[in-house]
Motif scaffolding. Structure first.
Motif, PDB file in Angstrom:
ATOM      1  N   THR A  40       0.830  -1.200   0.000  1.00 53.13           N
ATOM      2  CA  THR A  40       0.000   0.000   0.000  1.00 53.13           C
ATOM      3  C   THR A  40       0.863   1.249   0.000  1.00 53.13           C
ATOM      4  OG1 THR A  40      -1.700  -1.207   1.235  1.00 53.13           O
ATOM      5  CG2 THR A  40      -1.890   1.189   1.178  1.00 53.13           C
ATOM      6  N   THR A  41       1.985   1.194   0.731  1.00 51.73           N
ATOM      7  CA  THR A  41       2.919   2.322   0.744  1.00 51.73           C
ATOM      8  C   THR A  41       3.390   2.640  -0.670  1.00 51.73           C
ATOM      9  OG1 THR A  41       3.703   1.956   3.008  1.00 51.73           O
ATOM     10  CG2 THR A  41       5.215   3.052   1.493  1.00 51.73           C
ATOM     11  N   ARG A  42       3.749   1.604  -1.425  1.00 51.62           N
ATOM     12  CA  ARG A  42       4.210   1.829  -2.799  1.00 51.62           C
ATOM     13  C   ARG A  42       3.126   2.482  -3.654  1.00 51.62           C
ATOM     14  NH1 ARG A  42       6.998  -3.088  -1.806  1.00 51.62           N
ATOM     15  NH2 ARG A  42       5.216  -4.322  -2.518  1.00 51.62           N
ATOM     16  N   SER A  43       1.877   2.064  -3.475  1.00 54.28           N
ATOM     17  CA  SER A  43       0.799   2.638  -4.288  1.00 54.28           C
ATOM     18  C   SER A  43       0.539   4.094  -3.922  1.00 54.28           C
ATOM     19  CB  SER A  43      -0.484   1.816  -4.134  1.00 54.28           C
ATOM     20  OG  SER A  43      -1.056   1.971  -2.846  1.00 54.28           O
ATOM     21  N   ILE A  44       0.641   4.434  -2.636  1.00 53.51           N
ATOM     22  CA  ILE A  44       0.432   5.824  -2.209  1.00 53.51           C
ATOM     23  C   ILE A  44       1.583   6.704  -2.692  1.00 53.51           C
ATOM     24  CG2 ILE A  44       0.298   7.364  -0.209  1.00 53.51           C
ATOM     25  CD1 ILE A  44      -2.279   5.830  -0.753  1.00 53.51           C
ATOM     26  N   LEU A  45       2.797   6.203  -2.607  1.00 50.94           N
ATOM     27  CA  LEU A  45       3.946   6.969  -3.094  1.00 50.94           C
ATOM     28  C   LEU A  45       3.841   7.200  -4.600  1.00 50.94           C
ATOM     29  CD1 LEU A  45       6.876   5.343  -1.084  1.00 50.94           C
ATOM     30  CD2 LEU A  45       5.815   7.575  -0.686  1.00 50.94           C
ATOM     31  N   GLN A  46       3.397   6.196  -5.330  1.00 46.65           N
ATOM     32  CA  GLN A  46       3.212   6.359  -6.770  1.00 46.65           C
ATOM     33  C   GLN A  46       2.136   7.385  -7.064  1.00 46.65           C
ATOM     34  OE1 GLN A  46       5.163   4.949  -9.286  1.00 46.65           O
ATOM     35  NE2 GLN A  46       4.058   6.545 -10.411  1.00 46.65           N
ATOM     36  N   LEU A  47       1.072   7.388  -6.247  1.00 54.41           N
ATOM     37  CA  LEU A  47       0.019   8.391  -6.412  1.00 54.41           C
ATOM     38  C   LEU A  47       0.571   9.801  -6.191  1.00 54.41           C
ATOM     39  CD1 LEU A  47      -2.928   9.293  -6.761  1.00 54.41           C
ATOM     40  CD2 LEU A  47      -3.276   8.812  -4.316  1.00 54.41           C
ATOM     41  N   LEU A  48       1.378   9.975  -5.151  1.00 58.22           N
ATOM     42  CA  LEU A  48       1.967  11.293  -4.884  1.00 58.22           C
ATOM     43  C   LEU A  48       2.858  11.735  -6.042  1.00 58.22           C
ATOM     44  CD1 LEU A  48       2.909  10.993  -1.095  1.00 58.22           C
ATOM     45  CD2 LEU A  48       1.030  12.314  -2.092  1.00 58.22           C
ATOM     46  N   ARG A  49       3.634  10.810  -6.589  1.00 59.64           N
ATOM     47  CA  ARG A  49       4.483  11.148  -7.724  1.00 59.64           C
ATOM     48  C   ARG A  49       3.644  11.494  -8.948  1.00 59.64           C
ATOM     49  NH1 ARG A  49       8.801  13.578  -9.197  1.00 59.64           N
ATOM     50  NH2 ARG A  49      10.378  12.251  -8.240  1.00 59.64           N
ATOM     51  N   ASP A  50       2.554  10.743  -9.182  1.00 56.48           N
ATOM     52  CA  ASP A  50       1.675  11.032 -10.318  1.00 56.48           C
ATOM     53  C   ASP A  50       1.036  12.413 -10.178  1.00 56.48           C
ATOM     54  OD1 ASP A  50       2.269   8.574 -11.385  1.00 56.48           O
ATOM     55  OD2 ASP A  50       0.420   7.606 -10.698  1.00 56.48           O
ATOM     56  N   LEU A  51       0.588  12.745  -8.959  1.00 56.74           N
ATOM     57  CA  LEU A  51      -0.031  14.054  -8.723  1.00 56.74           C
ATOM     58  C   LEU A  51       0.990  15.174  -8.898  1.00 56.74           C
ATOM     59  CD1 LEU A  51      -2.191  13.159  -5.585  1.00 56.74           C
ATOM     60  CD2 LEU A  51      -3.028  13.584  -7.911  1.00 56.74           C
ATOM     61  N   ASN A  52       2.210  14.907  -8.455  1.00 59.75           N
ATOM     62  CA  ASN A  52       3.295  15.874  -8.637  1.00 59.75           C
ATOM     63  C   ASN A  52       3.478  16.204 -10.109  1.00 59.75           C
ATOM     64  OD1 ASN A  52       6.538  15.294  -9.374  1.00 59.75           O
ATOM     65  ND2 ASN A  52       6.164  17.111  -8.141  1.00 59.75           N
ATOM     66  N   ARG A  53       3.434  15.195 -10.960  1.00 60.53           N
ATOM     67  CA  ARG A  53       3.647  15.394 -12.390  1.00 60.53           C
ATOM     68  C   ARG A  53       2.416  15.966 -13.080  1.00 60.53           C
ATOM     69  NH1 ARG A  53       6.669   9.536 -12.865  1.00 60.53           N
ATOM     70  NH2 ARG A  53       8.786  10.255 -12.363  1.00 60.53           N
ATOM     71  N   GLN A  54       1.247  15.446 -12.753  1.00 62.03           N
ATOM     72  CA  GLN A  54       0.023  15.873 -13.437  1.00 62.03           C
ATOM     73  C   GLN A  54      -0.383  17.296 -13.069  1.00 62.03           C
ATOM     74  OE1 GLN A  54      -3.204  13.033 -12.872  1.00 62.03           O
ATOM     75  NE2 GLN A  54      -1.769  11.323 -13.012  1.00 62.03           N
ATOM     76  N   LEU A  55      -0.262  17.628 -11.786  1.00 63.55           N
ATOM     77  CA  LEU A  55      -0.752  18.916 -11.291  1.00 63.55           C
ATOM     78  C   LEU A  55       0.360  19.942 -11.098  1.00 63.55           C
ATOM     79  CD1 LEU A  55      -3.254  17.561  -8.593  1.00 63.55           C
ATOM     80  CD2 LEU A  55      -3.701  18.078 -11.002  1.00 63.55           C
ATOM     81  N   GLY A  56       1.610  19.533 -11.293  1.00 65.55           N
ATOM     82  CA  GLY A  56       2.716  20.455 -11.043  1.00 65.55           C
ATOM     83  C   GLY A  56       2.892  20.781  -9.574  1.00 65.55           C
ATOM     84  N   LEU A  57       2.459  19.864  -8.705  1.00 65.98           N
ATOM     85  CA  LEU A  57       2.540  20.090  -7.267  1.00 65.98           C
ATOM     86  C   LEU A  57       3.980  20.040  -6.773  1.00 65.98           C
ATOM     87  CD1 LEU A  57      -0.267  17.890  -5.633  1.00 65.98           C
ATOM     88  CD2 LEU A  57      -0.054  20.376  -5.471  1.00 65.98           C
ATOM     89  N   THR A  58       4.291  20.898  -5.833  1.00 62.68           N
ATOM     90  CA  THR A  58       5.522  20.773  -5.072  1.00 62.68           C
ATOM     91  C   THR A  58       5.186  19.966  -3.826  1.00 62.68           C
ATOM     92  OG1 THR A  58       6.317  22.918  -5.852  1.00 62.68           O
ATOM     93  CG2 THR A  58       7.349  22.019  -3.862  1.00 62.68           C
ATOM     94  N   VAL A  59       5.885  18.867  -3.607  1.00 60.63           N
ATOM     95  CA  VAL A  59       5.574  17.973  -2.492  1.00 60.63           C
ATOM     96  C   VAL A  59       6.735  17.967  -1.509  1.00 60.63           C
ATOM     97  CG1 VAL A  59       4.955  15.628  -1.804  1.00 60.63           C
ATOM     98  CG2 VAL A  59       4.181  16.521  -4.016  1.00 60.63           C
ATOM     99  N   LEU A  60       6.432  18.279  -0.258  1.00 60.02           N
ATOM    100  CA  LEU A  60       7.403  18.174   0.824  1.00 60.02           C
ATOM    101  C   LEU A  60       6.928  17.079   1.757  1.00 60.02           C
ATOM    102  CD1 LEU A  60       9.851  19.133   2.517  1.00 60.02           C
ATOM    103  CD2 LEU A  60       8.337  20.828   3.570  1.00 60.02           C
ATOM    104  N   LEU A  61       7.705  16.032   1.890  1.00 59.09           N
ATOM    105  CA  LEU A  61       7.294  14.927   2.748  1.00 59.09           C
ATOM    106  C   LEU A  61       8.365  14.626   3.775  1.00 59.09           C
ATOM    107  CD1 LEU A  61       8.900  12.075   1.820  1.00 59.09           C
ATOM    108  CD2 LEU A  61       7.383  12.322  -0.150  1.00 59.09           C
ATOM    109  N   ILE A  62       7.907  14.171   4.926  1.00 61.61           N
ATOM    110  CA  ILE A  62       8.847  13.730   5.951  1.00 61.61           C
ATOM    111  C   ILE A  62       8.639  12.245   6.176  1.00 61.61           C
ATOM    112  CG2 ILE A  62       8.928  15.984   7.059  1.00 61.61           C
ATOM    113  CD1 ILE A  62       7.264  14.731   9.332  1.00 61.61           C
ATOM    114  N   THR A  63       9.719  11.577   6.517  1.00 60.45           N
ATOM    115  CA  THR A  63       9.669  10.141   6.666  1.00 60.45           C
ATOM    116  C   THR A  63      10.860   9.676   7.486  1.00 60.45           C
ATOM    117  OG1 THR A  63       9.569   8.028   5.455  1.00 60.45           O
ATOM    118  CG2 THR A  63      10.972   9.754   4.533  1.00 60.45           C
ATOM    119  N   HIS A  64      10.749   8.483   8.040  1.00 62.12           N
ATOM    120  CA  HIS A  64      11.917   7.855   8.657  1.00 62.12           C
ATOM    121  C   HIS A  64      12.371   6.665   7.824  1.00 62.12           C
ATOM    122  CE1 HIS A  64       8.432   5.620  10.243  1.00 62.12           C
ATOM    123  NE2 HIS A  64       9.234   4.583  10.214  1.00 62.12           N
ATOM    124  N   GLU A  65      11.749   6.491   6.650  1.00 67.94           N
ATOM    125  CA  GLU A  65      12.038   5.343   5.800  1.00 67.94           C
ATOM    126  C   GLU A  65      12.872   5.764   4.586  1.00 67.94           C
ATOM    127  OE1 GLU A  65       8.214   2.610   5.906  1.00 67.94           O
ATOM    128  OE2 GLU A  65       7.659   4.717   5.721  1.00 67.94           O
TER     129      GLU A  65
END
Length: 355
Positions: A190-215
């Motif tokens: 599920t993590t992989r699918s959500i990360l792919q969604l964020l990347r797709d939205l970044n490209r489609q919408l021109g979003l700037t994404v700032l994420l924090i993680t320990h992974e």
């Protein structure tokens, strides 16, 4: 798109002070996915909450899309009411409406349907019912949940709940999307699918994404740039490719741990980083044949980062460093980044490279 300058956050409680952020300078370019990684207590969550001023910084500035949010915040929570303060708070609310945020634990309202959860920020913005409904349905379709509009959060899986949270974060047509450990409560698939969604939205919408993680896998999967935080400070930052090409990079070692210690005295430990075409060449076997030496591979890691194959390898060469200058030079000529584990030898190698 996002800049923090000398950002400090100090928590005070019962006469004690805890510094969560200690002079943080952060620069996130427009349209990139930027990851901030670090262990628990490093200050990551405080940093991302200061970007949209859910937490008011003790000092320093936060600028998003050219607007200084810390100036809009006025004198903060302790300010006395007044026209100027009210205008500043209204301006801050408007600025925040262009910053979406996705939370670790979803924060959905259990009494509302999926569609109604997505509509909530639009209600707060005063958007009419018909426009809210159409916008929410469009966003649910964008995140792959068009068929769940009438469901309630309790009927969804963790990944589906997070997709609703992402759709809700996009309701205000933000230019910036903040992700606060959005995948840490999810299973790997599920993590992989959500990360792919964020990347797709970044490209489609021109979003700037700032994420924090320990992974570290999150950084490798979707991030263009990354920063490593420790004890409230950013100790290393840059594009992922630049970080991996930086000799002695702690972040590179965390992204691609190779481990392995020398098996005995008079051995030279060398860390190699492979980029692009160099990752596909049989360099180690060529080295062994060319110089007739036995090479031990102590550890290796290979992965695809931003569409490029990148890897690291730790090898052991027989003999001291001065006996391996020529083989090490051969490795550098093949386009590999070479880091010698022994500190003195590493300095000597750097000086040779400078010449």
């Amino acid at each position: 798109m996002i800049t923090t300058t000398d950002l400090t956050k100090v928590y005070r409680s019962r006469g004690r002070e805890v510094t969560a952020l200690d002079g943080v300078d952060l620069h996130v370019r427009e349209g990139e996915v930027y990851g901030v990684v670090g262990r628990s207590g490093a200050g990551k969550s405080t940093l991302i909450r200061c970007v949209n001023l859910l937490e008011r910084p003790t000092s320093g500035t936060v600028t998003v899309d050219g607007q200084d949010l810390t100036a809009l915040a006025g004198r903060g929570r302790g300010a006395s009411p007044g026209g100027g303060s009210q205008r500043a708070n209204a301006a801050l609310r408007r600025a925040r409406s262009h910053i979406g945020m996705v939370f670790q634990h979803f924060n959905l309202l259990s009494s509302r349907t999926v569609q109604a959860n997505v509509e909530l920020p639009l209600e707060i913005l005063g958007i009419s019912g018909r426009l809210r409904s159409r916008k929410a349905l469009d966003l649910l379709d964008l995140v792959g949940l068009a068929d769940k509009a009438g469901a309630y959060p309790a009927q969804l899986s963790g990944g589906q709940k997070q997709r609703v949270g992402i759709a809700r974060a996009l309701a205000g047509d933000p230019k910036v999307l903040l992700s606060d450990e959005a995948t840490s409560a999810l299973d790997p698939e599920t993590t992989r699918s959500i990360l792919q969604l964020l990347r797709d939205l970044n490209r489609q919408l021109g979003l700037t994404v700032l994420l924090i993680t320990h992974e570290m896998d999150v950084i490798k999967s979707v991030c263009d740039s990354a920063a490593l935080m420790k004890d409230g400070r950013i100790v290393e930052s840059g594009t992922v490719s630049d970080v991996l090409a930086t000799p002695g990079s702690e972040l590179a070692q965390e992204l691609f741990p190779v481990g392995g210690e020398a098996s005995g005295p008079d051995r030279t430990i060398v860390d190699l980083t492979f980029h692009g075409e160099a990752a596909t060449h049989p360099v180690i076997s060529q080295l062994s044949r060319t110089y007739n030496i036995d090479i031990s591979i102590l550890g290796a890691a290979m992965d695809t980062v931003a569409g490029r194959q990148i890897g690291r390898m730790r090898i052991e060469l027989p003999g001291r460093f001065e006996e391996n200058v020529v083989p090490i030079g051969f490795l550098r000529e093949q386009g590999l980044q070479v880091d010698v584990a022994d500190a003195a030898a590493a300095v000597e190698l750097a000086e040779e490279g400078a010449k």
